[in-house]
Scaffold this motif. Structure first.
Motif, PDB file in Angstrom:
ATOM      1  N   LEU A 115       2.525  -0.910  -4.853  1.00  0.00           N
ATOM      2  CA  LEU A 115       3.330  -1.699  -3.931  1.00  0.00           C
ATOM      3  C   LEU A 115       2.488  -2.860  -3.437  1.00  0.00           C
ATOM      4  CD1 LEU A 115       5.958  -2.040  -2.276  1.00  0.00           C
ATOM      5  CD2 LEU A 115       4.841  -0.697  -0.479  1.00  0.00           C
ATOM      6  N   LEU A 116       2.889  -4.079  -3.829  1.00  0.00           N
ATOM      7  CA  LEU A 116       2.217  -5.281  -3.337  1.00  0.00           C
ATOM      8  C   LEU A 116       2.829  -5.658  -1.996  1.00  0.00           C
ATOM      9  CD1 LEU A 116       2.099  -7.525  -6.517  1.00  0.00           C
ATOM     10  CD2 LEU A 116       0.171  -6.438  -5.383  1.00  0.00           C
ATOM     11  N   THR A 117       1.967  -5.956  -1.034  1.00  0.00           N
ATOM     12  CA  THR A 117       2.446  -6.351   0.286  1.00  0.00           C
ATOM     13  C   THR A 117       1.744  -7.628   0.720  1.00  0.00           C
ATOM     14  OG1 THR A 117       0.732  -5.145   1.501  1.00  0.00           O
ATOM     15  CG2 THR A 117       2.743  -3.930   0.929  1.00  0.00           C
TER      16      THR A 117
ATOM     17  N   ILE B  84       6.213   0.359   2.843  1.00  0.00           N
ATOM     18  CA  ILE B  84       4.827   0.804   3.011  1.00  0.00           C
ATOM     19  C   ILE B  84       4.800   2.270   3.448  1.00  0.00           C
ATOM     20  CG2 ILE B  84       2.745   0.531   4.417  1.00  0.00           C
ATOM     21  CD1 ILE B  84       3.370  -2.530   4.385  1.00  0.00           C
ATOM     22  N   ALA B  85       5.649   2.641   4.397  1.00  0.00           N
ATOM     23  CA  ALA B  85       5.704   4.037   4.851  1.00  0.00           C
ATOM     24  C   ALA B  85       6.111   4.964   3.713  1.00  0.00           C
ATOM     25  CB  ALA B  85       6.671   4.169   6.032  1.00  0.00           C
ATOM     26  N   GLU B  86       7.080   4.541   2.909  1.00  0.00           N
ATOM     27  CA  GLU B  86       7.509   5.349   1.764  1.00  0.00           C
ATOM     28  C   GLU B  86       6.386   5.463   0.737  1.00  0.00           C
ATOM     29  OE1 GLU B  86      10.722   7.067   0.913  1.00  0.00           O
ATOM     30  OE2 GLU B  86      10.242   7.047   3.053  1.00  0.00           O
ATOM     31  N   ALA B  87       5.687   4.378   0.490  1.00  0.00           N
ATOM     32  CA  ALA B  87       4.576   4.413  -0.466  1.00  0.00           C
ATOM     33  C   ALA B  87       3.501   5.374   0.016  1.00  0.00           C
ATOM     34  CB  ALA B  87       3.998   3.010  -0.641  1.00  0.00           C
ATOM     35  N   GLU B  88       3.174   5.321   1.288  1.00  0.00           N
ATOM     36  CA  GLU B  88       2.160   6.234   1.820  1.00  0.00           C
ATOM     37  C   GLU B  88       2.629   7.678   1.728  1.00  0.00           C
ATOM     38  OE1 GLU B  88       1.526   4.465   5.658  1.00  0.00           O
ATOM     39  OE2 GLU B  88       0.121   2.974   4.828  1.00  0.00           O
ATOM     40  N   ARG B  89       3.895   7.918   2.006  1.00  0.00           N
ATOM     41  CA  ARG B  89       4.449   9.271   1.908  1.00  0.00           C
ATOM     42  C   ARG B  89       4.380   9.794   0.479  1.00  0.00           C
ATOM     43  NH1 ARG B  89       9.159  11.772   0.673  1.00  0.00           N
ATOM     44  NH2 ARG B  89      10.309   9.886   0.218  1.00  0.00           N
ATOM     45  N   CYS B  90       4.557   8.897  -0.473  1.00  0.00           N
ATOM     46  CA  CYS B  90       4.584   9.283  -1.888  1.00  0.00           C
ATOM     47  C   CYS B  90       3.245   9.102  -2.588  1.00  0.00           C
ATOM     48  CB  CYS B  90       5.645   8.467  -2.622  1.00  0.00           C
ATOM     49  SG  CYS B  90       7.312   8.761  -2.051  1.00  0.00           S
ATOM     50  N   ALA B  91       2.194   8.772  -1.843  1.00  0.00           N
ATOM     51  CA  ALA B  91       0.862   8.546  -2.416  1.00  0.00           C
ATOM     52  C   ALA B  91       0.862   7.429  -3.448  1.00  0.00           C
ATOM     53  CB  ALA B  91       0.278   9.830  -3.001  1.00  0.00           C
ATOM     54  N   VAL B  92       1.689   6.414  -3.217  1.00  0.00           N
ATOM     55  CA  VAL B  92       1.707   5.227  -4.064  1.00  0.00           C
ATOM     56  C   VAL B  92       0.661   4.261  -3.519  1.00  0.00           C
ATOM     57  CG1 VAL B  92       3.085   3.195  -4.708  1.00  0.00           C
ATOM     58  CG2 VAL B  92       4.118   5.480  -4.750  1.00  0.00           C
ATOM     59  N   VAL B  93      -0.086   3.654  -4.400  1.00  0.00           N
ATOM     60  CA  VAL B  93      -1.127   2.719  -3.993  1.00  0.00           C
ATOM     61  C   VAL B  93      -0.471   1.474  -3.384  1.00  0.00           C
ATOM     62  CG1 VAL B  93      -3.022   1.261  -4.800  1.00  0.00           C
ATOM     63  CG2 VAL B  93      -2.706   3.549  -5.768  1.00  0.00           C
ATOM     64  N   VAL B  94      -0.902   1.131  -2.163  1.00  0.00           N
ATOM     65  CA  VAL B  94      -0.432  -0.071  -1.482  1.00  0.00           C
ATOM     66  C   VAL B  94      -1.516  -1.133  -1.643  1.00  0.00           C
ATOM     67  CG1 VAL B  94       0.256  -1.081   0.728  1.00  0.00           C
ATOM     68  CG2 VAL B  94       0.925   1.276   0.167  1.00  0.00           C
ATOM     69  N   LEU B  95      -1.151  -2.260  -2.243  1.00  0.00           N
ATOM     70  CA  LEU B  95      -2.102  -3.343  -2.486  1.00  0.00           C
ATOM     71  C   LEU B  95      -1.774  -4.537  -1.610  1.00  0.00           C
ATOM     72  CD1 LEU B  95      -2.226  -3.332  -6.392  1.00  0.00           C
ATOM     73  CD2 LEU B  95      -3.861  -2.318  -4.816  1.00  0.00           C
ATOM     74  N   PRO B  96      -2.619  -4.803  -0.619  1.00  0.00           N
ATOM     75  CA  PRO B  96      -2.415  -6.036   0.142  1.00  0.00           C
ATOM     76  C   PRO B  96      -2.671  -7.226  -0.773  1.00  0.00           C
ATOM     77  CG  PRO B  96      -4.031  -4.594   1.213  1.00  0.00           C
ATOM     78  CD  PRO B  96      -3.742  -4.036  -0.142  1.00  0.00           C
ATOM     79  N   ASN B  97      -1.711  -8.093  -0.893  1.00  0.00           N
ATOM     80  CA  ASN B  97      -1.833  -9.257  -1.768  1.00  0.00           C
ATOM     81  C   ASN B  97      -2.465 -10.386  -0.956  1.00  0.00           C
ATOM     82  OD1 ASN B  97      -1.623 -10.913  -3.938  1.00  0.00           O
ATOM     83  ND2 ASN B  97       0.595 -11.113  -3.875  1.00  0.00           N
ATOM     84  N   ASP B  98      -3.746 -10.198  -0.628  1.00  0.00           N
ATOM     85  CA  ASP B  98      -4.432 -11.133   0.250  1.00  0.00           C
ATOM     86  C   ASP B  98      -5.292 -12.142  -0.504  1.00  0.00           C
ATOM     87  OD1 ASP B  98      -6.248  -9.240  -0.562  1.00  0.00           O
ATOM     88  OD2 ASP B  98      -6.682  -8.499   1.443  1.00  0.00           O
ATOM     89  N   GLU B  99      -5.789 -11.750  -1.662  1.00  0.00           N
ATOM     90  CA  GLU B  99      -6.627 -12.639  -2.479  1.00  0.00           C
ATOM     91  C   GLU B  99      -6.435 -12.201  -3.923  1.00  0.00           C
ATOM     92  OE1 GLU B  99      -9.567 -13.926  -4.870  1.00  0.00           O
ATOM     93  OE2 GLU B  99     -10.015 -11.949  -4.058  1.00  0.00           O
TER      94      GLU B  99
END
Length: 131
Positions: A28-30, A71-86
C-alpha cells in the motif's frame, strides 16, 4: 507477471488473491503528509487536466479519511505500508518486500542491497489476517 494497482484494490482484496498459485505481494503506497498529498493533486491536475485538481481538493477530507482506512486495513492484514516520500527509498522498500516474499515462498536468503541493509521487518514471516 502482473501488477494490479489503484485505490480500488484494498488490502482485503488479498483474500481472493491468496487462491492463486502466484506469489502475491500486496503493498500500500501512501502519502502520509496532508500538504504533500494536496501538492500531489495539484501536480497531477497540471499533468492531466482531465483529472481536475479542484475536484480532488474539494473532497480532500474524504480522500484523507479513505487513506487512513486503507492504512488501518493494511496494518490489520499485515500488508506492507510504503510511505511514498522519496522515490528511491520507496522503490527500495518495495523491492525488499518482494524479495522477502520470494524467499518465504521458495527459500534461500535475501542478498543485502548494495550500500544498505534490507528492511528486517519485511524479512519476518508475515501472516495476513485476511488470508
Amino acid at each position: 507477471s502482473a501488477i494490479i494497482e489503484g485505490i480500488h484494490v484494498t488490502p482485503v482484496y488479498c483474500e481472493s488473491l491468496s487462491r492463486l498459485s502466484a506469489v502475491v505481494v500486496p503493498l500500500l503506497l501512501t502519502i502520509p503528509d496532508p500538504a504533500r498529498l494536496r501538492q500531489h493533486f495539484v501536480r497531477r491536475g497540471r499533468q492531466a487536466p482531465s483529472r481536475s485538481t479542484a475536484r480532488y481538493l474539494e473532497s480532500f477530507d474524504q480522500i484523507w479519511s479513505l487513506q487512513e482506512f486503507f492504512i488501518a486495513e493494511a496494518e490489520r492484514c499485515a500488508v506492507v505500508v510504503l510511505p511514498n516520500d522519496e522515490l528511491g527509498r520507496t522503490v527500495d522498500r518495495a523491492m525488499d518486500a518482494i524479495a522477502a516474499a520470494l524467499v518465504r515462498r521458495f527459500g534461500g536468503t535475501v542478498p543485502a542491497p548494495e550500500g544498505r541493509e534490507p528492511d528486517e521487518r519485511l524479512l519476518e514471516e508475515r501472516v495476513c489476517a485476511c488470508l
